[in-house]
Scaffold this motif. Structure first.
Motif, PDB file in Angstrom:
ATOM      1  N   PHE A 281       0.862  -1.174   0.000  1.00  8.76           N
ATOM      2  CA  PHE A 281       0.000   0.000   0.000  1.00  8.76           C
ATOM      3  C   PHE A 281       0.898   1.223   0.000  1.00  8.76           C
ATOM      4  CE2 PHE A 281      -1.931   3.471   2.412  1.00  8.76           C
ATOM      5  CZ  PHE A 281      -3.054   3.719   1.649  1.00  8.76           C
ATOM      6  N   SER A 282       0.726   2.084  -1.002  1.00 10.33           N
ATOM      7  CA  SER A 282       1.567   3.275  -1.117  1.00 10.33           C
ATOM      8  C   SER A 282       0.700   4.449  -1.540  1.00 10.33           C
ATOM      9  CB  SER A 282       2.682   3.048  -2.143  1.00 10.33           C
ATOM     10  OG  SER A 282       3.498   4.207  -2.242  1.00 10.33           O
ATOM     11  N   VAL A 283       0.820   5.563  -0.819  1.00 11.72           N
ATOM     12  CA  VAL A 283       0.058   6.768  -1.143  1.00 11.72           C
ATOM     13  C   VAL A 283       0.963   7.987  -0.978  1.00 11.72           C
ATOM     14  CG1 VAL A 283      -0.857   6.874   1.215  1.00 11.72           C
ATOM     15  CG2 VAL A 283      -1.998   8.134  -0.628  1.00 11.72           C
ATOM     16  N   ASP A 284       0.921   8.873  -1.954  1.00 13.51           N
ATOM     17  CA  ASP A 284       1.687  10.116  -1.921  1.00 13.51           C
ATOM     18  C   ASP A 284       0.830  11.251  -2.447  1.00 13.51           C
ATOM     19  OD1 ASP A 284       4.910   9.521  -1.555  1.00 13.51           O
ATOM     20  OD2 ASP A 284       3.847   7.848  -2.483  1.00 13.51           O
ATOM     21  N   SER A 285       1.081  12.438  -1.939  1.00 21.54           N
ATOM     22  CA  SER A 285       0.380  13.609  -2.447  1.00 21.54           C
ATOM     23  C   SER A 285       1.133  14.858  -2.030  1.00 21.54           C
ATOM     24  CB  SER A 285      -1.058  13.666  -1.916  1.00 21.54           C
ATOM     25  OG  SER A 285      -1.763  14.717  -2.544  1.00 21.54           O
ATOM     26  N   GLY A 286       0.904  15.924  -2.780  1.00 21.79           N
ATOM     27  CA  GLY A 286       1.511  17.204  -2.463  1.00 21.79           C
ATOM     28  C   GLY A 286       0.451  18.278  -2.317  1.00 21.79           C
ATOM     29  N   LEU A 287       0.740  19.290  -1.503  1.00 17.43           N
ATOM     30  CA  LEU A 287      -0.114  20.460  -1.341  1.00 17.43           C
ATOM     31  C   LEU A 287       0.668  21.672  -1.820  1.00 17.43           C
ATOM     32  CD1 LEU A 287      -1.695  19.743   2.168  1.00 17.43           C
ATOM     33  CD2 LEU A 287      -2.751  19.447  -0.077  1.00 17.43           C
ATOM     34  N   GLU A 288       0.155  22.328  -2.859  1.00 22.12           N
ATOM     35  CA  GLU A 288       0.863  23.428  -3.504  1.00 22.12           C
ATOM     36  C   GLU A 288       0.157  24.757  -3.233  1.00 22.12           C
ATOM     37  OE1 GLU A 288       2.932  23.392  -7.665  1.00 22.12           O
ATOM     38  OE2 GLU A 288       0.882  24.132  -7.954  1.00 22.12           O
ATOM     39  N   GLN A 289       0.938  25.766  -2.891  1.00 23.50           N
ATOM     40  CA  GLN A 289       0.417  27.108  -2.624  1.00 23.50           C
ATOM     41  C   GLN A 289       1.232  28.128  -3.400  1.00 23.50           C
ATOM     42  OE1 GLN A 289      -2.220  28.450  -0.279  1.00 23.50           O
ATOM     43  NE2 GLN A 289      -1.759  29.971  -1.852  1.00 23.50           N
ATOM     44  N   ASP A 290       0.581  28.867  -4.302  1.00 24.75           N
ATOM     45  CA  ASP A 290       1.247  29.956  -5.021  1.00 24.75           C
ATOM     46  C   ASP A 290       1.335  31.182  -4.126  1.00 24.75           C
ATOM     47  OD1 ASP A 290       1.384  28.283  -7.157  1.00 24.75           O
ATOM     48  OD2 ASP A 290      -0.264  29.198  -8.272  1.00 24.75           O
ATOM     49  N   PHE A 291       2.373  31.984  -4.364  1.00 23.54           N
ATOM     50  CA  PHE A 291       2.563  33.190  -3.561  1.00 23.54           C
ATOM     51  C   PHE A 291       1.715  34.363  -4.068  1.00 23.54           C
ATOM     52  CE2 PHE A 291       6.206  30.783  -2.210  1.00 23.54           C
ATOM     53  CZ  PHE A 291       6.394  31.184  -0.886  1.00 23.54           C
ATOM     54  N   ASP A 292       0.918  34.131  -5.097  1.00 22.85           N
ATOM     55  CA  ASP A 292       0.036  35.190  -5.585  1.00 22.85           C
ATOM     56  C   ASP A 292      -1.304  35.209  -4.863  1.00 22.85           C
ATOM     57  OD1 ASP A 292      -1.164  32.926  -6.529  1.00 22.85           O
ATOM     58  OD2 ASP A 292      -1.004  33.432  -8.657  1.00 22.85           O
ATOM     59  N   GLY A 293      -1.444  34.366  -3.827  1.00 23.79           N
ATOM     60  CA  GLY A 293      -2.659  34.366  -3.035  1.00 23.79           C
ATOM     61  C   GLY A 293      -3.723  33.407  -3.508  1.00 23.79           C
ATOM     62  N   SER A 294      -3.439  32.567  -4.492  1.00 26.05           N
ATOM     63  CA  SER A 294      -4.427  31.610  -4.981  1.00 26.05           C
ATOM     64  C   SER A 294      -4.653  30.509  -3.951  1.00 26.05           C
ATOM     65  CB  SER A 294      -3.975  31.010  -6.314  1.00 26.05           C
ATOM     66  OG  SER A 294      -2.720  30.360  -6.162  1.00 26.05           O
ATOM     67  N   ALA A 295      -5.730  29.756  -4.145  1.00 30.65           N
ATOM     68  CA  ALA A 295      -6.118  28.739  -3.171  1.00 30.65           C
ATOM     69  C   ALA A 295      -5.117  27.587  -3.142  1.00 30.65           C
ATOM     70  CB  ALA A 295      -7.510  28.206  -3.507  1.00 30.65           C
TER      71      ALA A 295
END
Length: 444
Positions: free
Chosen positions: A72-86
């Motif tokens: 069982f393998s799970v990976d994910s990323g959370l990305e945040q732009d510095f322009d204030g987007s969600a």
């Protein structure tokens, strides 16, 4: 609008992931026990003038014994732009597999999910499944397989294989990017006539449904097989059967193609590698295809070499060569590899294309704590019909990694891609990143 048929798989779907580290999820391990891997990374990225930060998380649970294997393998990323987007999820990925075998039977099941950019170049892609599309947006892929073998130690045995796959697109502009899902089933019976001769019966069915106005395809075949061990090192295989392919396109009558299908093949085991070849004729979405192929693998003192050449006709009846080549070499303080593969494929409208994938990888240990990795990937789609738009993408990657204390690594890199459509200008994209990553393992 034609209503799509939906096929469901049992089981839950978890959040899935982005493989952020150089540790493979299915790393080799000793027999027995449960192994856990936790992965974390934090990266600062500038891509085409946009500055963003990405937090990557991943976990792998794996276990292997003499009779069972689980992953069982799970990976994910959370990305945040510095322009204030969600905040956005980045490239989730999930892999789940289980297998169990005994002397007389074997069971294997797997499920996978991954999300990526439509034009992403992944080594996991099957170049015979779809074509390269240069577009914005996201592609989600689902797949599930179940296999059961019975009578492995008996003169009579049976195998049942079931499969499901789906592709869904979002935030795209290309009207040719159509969602699709496929199911397939194969039942095979085996009769061992003596230690060198085995006969069998095989029946298979597959169905691909595409969103309107895509071309839907149903395929069915039935036939007999014969395996014959000529010598201890030379084995041959023959198949003779009947195939039927039905293509349904909105606004057009059904196109039914049917007829005999056959395959003749051999494999010879040699001390330094294998030699194999095949000759056959079968029917697929593009019509009758008579392929021929010859492959040779060599085990060398410092690496491995595989080369192959095939001949096949396209829907315009032109005879075209299909090449494959791979070479992996271990260096004193690194590795080097080159790979080329070619295959025919069809897009969502059933249009035929020749896909080519070329890769070069190089890794060098600079010091006991640091390494440099470089890669070049070229993917090309050449449609048989000149009315369709060919596409090509070249990607260059350079990554530097330095080991820090407590399993932490400092990583930085540069990536540049060039996308080219035959009727449009080239599109350039660049990315620079730097960050930290950590991987921890436990065995229970």
């Amino acid at each position: 609008m034609r209503r799509r048929r939906t096929y469901r798989l049992t089981g839950g779907l978890a959040a899935a992931g982005l493989v952020l580290l150089g540790i493979p999820p299915a790393a080799a391990q000793e027999q027995g026990g449960l192994e856990t891997q936790l992965r974390f990374s934090q990266r600062l990225t500038q891509e085409d003038g946009t500055l963003s930060t990405t937090t990557g998380l991943g976990v792998t649970l794996s276990s292997r014994t003499r009779t069972e294997a689980f992953l069982f393998s799970v990976d994910s990323g959370l990305e945040q732009d510095f322009d204030g987007s969600a905040l956005q999820q980045k490239d989730p990925r999930l892999i789940l597999s289980y297998s169990r075998e005994s002397l007389s039977s074997a069971l294997a099941a797997d499920f996978s999910y991954r999300q990526s950019d439509v034009d992403a170049l992944s080594e996991d892609d099957d170049i015979s499944d779809g074509v390269l599309r240069l577009d914005e947006g996201l592609l989600k892929r689902y797949s599930g397989n179940l296999s059961l073998q019975l009578g492995r130690d008996a003169p009579f045995g049976a195998t049942v294989d079931l499969g499901y796959s789906a592709k869904t697109y979002s935030e795209t502009s290309d009207p040719d990017l159509l969602d699709e899902e496929s199911v397939n089933a194969t039942v095979a019976l085996r009769f061992d006539l003596d230690p060198r001769i085995s006969a069998g019966l095989r029946s298979s069915f597959s169905e691909t449904d595409r969103d309107d106005p895509g071309q839907d395809t149903d395929s069915a075949s039935i036939g007999g097989t014969l395996d014959f061990g000529v010598t201890k090192t030379l084995s041959t295989n023959a198949y003779l059967g009947y195939s039927r392919v039905t293509k349904s396109t909105p606004g057009f009558p059904e196109d039914v193609q049917k007829g005999l299908a056959y395959t003749l093949s051999f494999t010879e085991l040699r001390p330094n590698g294998d030699l194999s070849g095949s000759l056959g004729s079968d029917i697929d979405e593009a019509g009758r295809r008579p392929p021929a192929r010859l492959d040779r693998s060599l085990e060398l003192p410092s690496g491995a070499l595989r080369a192959g050449v095939g001949l096949s006709t396209s829907e315009d009846d032109d005879l075209r060569p299909l090449l494959s080549f791979s070479y992996d070499r271990g260096l004193k303080r690194g590795t080097f590899g080159v790979k080329l593969d070619q295959a025919f494929s069809t897009d969502s409208d059933g249009e035929e294309a020749l896909n080519s994938d070329f890769r070069v990888t190089y890794r060098q240990e600079l010091t006991p704590l640091s390494s440099l990795q470089a890669g070049v990937v070229l993917r090309d789609t050449d449609f048989v019909d000149d009315a369709n738009t060919d596409s090509r993408k070249l990607q260059l990657d350079l990554v530097y990694r330095h080991a820090l204390a407590e399993d932490w690594n400092l990583v930085g890199g540069y990536s540049h891609s060039i996308s080219d459509k035959s009727d449009e200008d080239r599109d350039h994209s660049s990315k620079v990143f730097i960050g930290l990553e950590k991987a921890t393992r436990w065995r229970f």
